[in-house]
Design an enzyme around this catalytic site. Structure first.
Site, mmCIF file in Angstrom:
data_model
loop_
_atom_site.group_PDB
_atom_site.id
_atom_site.type_symbol
_atom_site.label_atom_id
_atom_site.label_comp_id
_atom_site.label_asym_id
_atom_site.label_seq_id
_atom_site.Cartn_x
_atom_site.Cartn_y
_atom_site.Cartn_z
ATOM 1 N N THR A 80 1.683 47.287 -4.597
ATOM 2 C CA THR A 80 0.637 45.867 -3.667
ATOM 3 C C THR A 80 2.014 45.378 -2.899
ATOM 4 O OG1 THR A 80 -1.050 46.362 -4.940
ATOM 5 C CG2 THR A 80 -0.864 44.134 -3.986
ATOM 6 N N THR A 81 2.783 44.983 -4.315
ATOM 7 C CA THR A 81 3.134 43.710 -3.170
ATOM 8 C C THR A 81 4.974 43.960 -1.906
ATOM 9 O OG1 THR A 81 3.797 42.556 -5.867
ATOM 10 C CG2 THR A 81 6.007 42.465 -3.833
ATOM 11 N N TYR A 172 -2.898 52.930 -12.070
ATOM 12 C CA TYR A 172 -2.580 52.216 -10.892
ATOM 13 C C TYR A 172 -4.216 51.261 -11.142
ATOM 14 C CZ TYR A 172 -1.096 48.113 -7.871
ATOM 15 O OH TYR A 172 -0.700 46.917 -7.213
ATOM 16 N N LYS A 202 -0.603 50.473 -15.140
ATOM 17 C CA LYS A 202 -0.162 49.165 -14.332
ATOM 18 C C LYS A 202 -1.870 48.471 -14.712
ATOM 19 C CE LYS A 202 2.174 47.518 -10.663
ATOM 20 N NZ LYS A 202 1.294 46.769 -10.784
ATOM 21 N N SER A 204 -3.909 45.406 -13.590
ATOM 22 C CA SER A 204 -3.395 44.205 -12.354
ATOM 23 C C SER A 204 -5.468 44.086 -12.149
ATOM 24 C CB SER A 204 -3.007 44.607 -11.404
ATOM 25 O OG SER A 204 -1.531 44.565 -11.213
ATOM 26 N N GLY A 228 0.155 43.189 -15.210
ATOM 27 C CA GLY A 228 1.129 42.836 -14.002
ATOM 28 C C GLY A 228 -0.237 41.568 -13.150
ATOM 29 N N ASP A 230 0.094 37.943 -11.835
ATOM 30 C CA ASP A 230 1.221 36.900 -11.254
ATOM 31 C C ASP A 230 1.000 35.484 -12.287
ATOM 32 O OD1 ASP A 230 2.929 38.778 -11.376
ATOM 33 O OD2 ASP A 230 2.882 38.629 -8.906
#
Length: 305
Positions: A80-81, A172, A202, A204, A228, A230
């Protein structure tokens, strides 16, 4: 120790060894019998020019920054980033190749996100990741024609994993963006029997009960659990920028500030971070002693005036 790590503004997300995928990841368990994915894993940004083209010329500098300045030797590419789903298939291949080439003998593990709406495209990217020497692949749930239950989702993931049978495979989980609300705990139940290369998750999402169940129910397995989100890390700074509006665009501006590497603007439909955001973020970073670059030129910030 299993559990969430932290994200910092240096392009490194704490996950178990990159909400929103920006910054760096940190891993909590072993990812493979041969290699451990643990510690910090950077969810890499894709640098771009002001015209929206990929700026391959700074990726080598980016590798050196992560390794030498941040001590990060594991990366998650085209997530994504990294705006992976805003890139063409050929661009995703080239970005993966550049990271593998520039990271050779410097990075320990390079995991390539190969998720796509098309099964065939995802398989093509998985095969390519294996061919160029990546250390693992990750896949999100397809998000237009969505899988409606666990079995359908795993069938999709299984077909992608089979295209790169020698690579560790990671799921993910980012339901806020995919719209696929199948709990990660449910997906992990029995997944390794269907996907032998499965090595971890992962995660998020903000549902920490789901994440905790993933960890607790798989303690006997050597899975990596990457956390993940943030917004749950480096609270003093993240709480500040979230109030200003925070996403991939703002992450690119912040990364430019803290690293001195011009990350440029995002690709449409995302918009550049505003000048107000960049100025306020810079002031806050300086107050926290995160900035060591005093001579950045405005043109490097990737923000609109």
């Amino acid at each position: 120790m299993d559990g969430p790590g932290r994200t910092d503004p240096h392009g490194v997300r704490a996950e178990g060894r990159g909400g929103r995928d920006s910054g760096t990841l940190v891993s909590s368990s072993m990812a493979s019998p041969k290699k451990k994915l643990q510690g910090l894993v950077a969810a890499t940004i894709t640098p771009m020019t002001e015209h929206g083209e990929i700026n391959f010329s700074v990726i080598g500098q980016y590798v050196d920054y992560l390794v030498e300045e941040q001590g990060v030797k594991n990366i998650f590419v085209n997530g994504t980033t990294g705006e992976g789903l805003s890139l063409s298939i050929s661009e995703r291949r080239r970005v993966a190749e550049e990271w593998v080439t520039k990271g050779r003998n410097k990075l320990d593990q390079i995991v390539i996100h190969v998720g796509a709406l098309s099964l065939k495209e995802s398989q093509e990217l998985a095969q390519h990741a294996a061919e160029i020497g990546a250390d693992g692949i990750a896949v999100i749930a397809p998000f237009f024609l969505k899988p409606w239950n666990k079995d359908v989702l795993i069938n999709f993931l299984k077909e992608v994993a089979a295209a790169a049978p020698a690579l560790p495979f990671y799921y993910y989980h980012i339901p806020a963006l995919t719209g696929v609300k199948i709990r990660a705990e449910e997906v992990l139940d029995g997944i390794q029997e269907k996907i032998p290369t499965f090595q971890g998750l992962k995660f998020s999402d903000t549902d920490l009960l789901d994440f905790g169940q993933c960890v607790d129910q798989n303690r006997q397995r050597q899975f990596a659990f990457l956390f993940g989100v943030d917004e749950f890390c480096i609270q003093r700074f993240i709480n500040f920028v979230v109030k200003l509006g925070f996403g991939v665009s703002q992450t690119k501006a912040i990364m430019t500030l803290v690293s001195g590497i011009p990350m440029g603007p995002p690709r449409l439909p995302l918009q550049k971070a505003s000048r107000e955001f960049t100025d306020n973020a810079e002031a806050k970073l300086r107050s926290l002693d995160f900035l060591s670059f005093n001579d950045l030129k405005d043109g490097n910030l990737g923000a609109c005036s």
